[in-house]
Design a protein around this motif. Structure first.
Motif: not given
Length: 383
Positions: A14-39
């Motif tokens: 879904x992210x690749x569909x609207x952005x075509x970018x691996x950078x955006x994919x890594x950013x969205x994935x990390x945006x969920x993972x970092x708070x999960x780990x921190x909490x």
């Protein structure tokens, strides 16, 4: 779990569909993972302090609402930056959920029933692991990733309804001069750091998650998008679930060996094979076969680790110690995810994937030599 196993496929494409970018994919994935780990550490304290069934009900509702927001963003093709706060809030709910799930098993089973219960729960999850990615791949290819995320949102709300039917005994009232939340967290940390058999495995998985899991989550969809496609990628992920399901079903009936940690860690070295083959350019069927084997190996380790933890860690500390295990082993994953596009651009996907798999396998095999782990006996409770 069915929705959760749909989510990585659906969100990635879904992210690749609207952005075509691996950078955006890594950013969205990390945006969920970092708070999960921190909490996660706070989640351990919450789950040991309050009723775990109540915690699971509330976090499931919260996760369902945030995934609904993610689905709306993808379906309406809004700017991908909107996914970042939604993913972050969802990560917080996941961080509160996982320690409660780690600790609740001891509230539901005792003795050898711990291994059987762990295997049964794993089998249920692995059934979802088979169906989820395959359905997500087909739905993403035909209708788009947003619809698969919408289904994920519904499954969280259904899970909350199921948790509402579970009723654990109320926690005993705390004395007015009892320990604070901070004191509880410090007690969990002291127990974790004083037992080398726990922190050595945590350290091994910190390496594994950075060099194997983190690279797989980012490089996998990127490589698959140009080779085997979303449907093929869903098949590969489902094959891993099939291997895990077979192993989990077998472990319901089989009795673990007396000292299972060395075989379990050695088996985890096999779980790096799919990343190695992905980097080497293997076809979909080779990747599916490797994922089947990796799923069985990882499931064997999971059942062993859960059984060992529930046998040797006091029930009142299970969620806090489990939270430290998850926290320190997971905090390296964002580094792997965020560095994957950079490393791939500098050295090529083949070199990065093969090297990451080799490092992860070495971490498991070296940890299997720790003396305290070699002495762990699932038939003897030490507390």
């Amino acid at each position: 779990m069915t929705g959760s196993f749909m989510s990585p496929v659906a969100l990635a494409f879904g992210v690749l569909e609207i952005t075509g970018s691996a950078v955006w994919l890594s950013a969205v994935t990390a945006a969920a993972l970092i708070p999960m780990v921190a909490t996660m550490l706070l989640g351990g304290g919450v789950a040991d302090r309050y009723r775990r069934d109540t915690v699971l009900r509330l976090t499931s509702v919260g996760a369902g609402l945030t995934q609904t927001g993610v689905a709306v963003v993808l379906l309406t093709c809004q700017h991908p930056a909107l996914l970042l706060p939604l993913s972050a809030v969802n990560g917080v709910f996941q961080g509160l959920t996982r320690p409660a799930l780690r600790g609740i098993l001891a509230n539901l089973a005792v003795g050898r029933g711990l291994q059987q219960a762990s295997s049964l729960l794993a089998s249920a999850g692995n059934t979802a692991r088979i169906a989820g990615p395959a359905v997500a791949g087909l739905l993403t290819a035909s209708a788009g990733g947003g619809w698969a995320i919408a289904v994920d949102a519904v499954t969280f709300l259904l899970a909350a309804a199921c948790f509402a039917r579970m009723s654990l005994p109320a926690r005993p009232p705390r004395a007015e001069d009892g320990p604070t939340m901070l004191g509880d967290l410090q007690e969990g940390w002291r127990y974790f750091r004083s037992h080398s058999w726990i922190w050595s495995v945590t350290l091994a998985f910190a390496v594994f998650n950075a060099t194997n899991l983190g690279l797989w989550q980012i490089l996998g969809p990127v490589i698959a998008a140009g080779t085997i496609g979303a449907t093929g990628w869903g098949l590969v992920l489902s094959a891993r679930g099939a291997g895990a399901l077979l192993a989990g079903a077998a472990l319901v009936k089989l009795t673990l060996m007396r000292r299972p940690m060395v075989p379990a860690l050695s088996a985890m070295a096999l779980a790096t094979l799919p990343l190695f083959l992905l980097g080497a350019g293997a076809g979909v069927w080779w990747l599916a076969a490797a994922s089947l084997l990796a799923g069985a190996a990882a499931e064997f380790f999971t059942v062993v680790w859960e059984t060992v933890n529930n046998t040797h860690i006091p029930e009142r500390l299970l969620s806090r110690v489990g939270a430290h295990d998850e926290f320190w082993s997971s905090m390296s994953s964002p580094a792997g995810q965020l560095s994957a596009p950079i490393l791939a651009a500098a050295f090529g996907t083949t070199a990065v994937a093969v090297t990451g798999a080799a490092i992860a396998a070495a971490a498991m095999l070296l940890t299997a030599q720790v003396r305290a782990l070699r002495r762990i006996d699932v038939n003897r409770h030490t507390g």
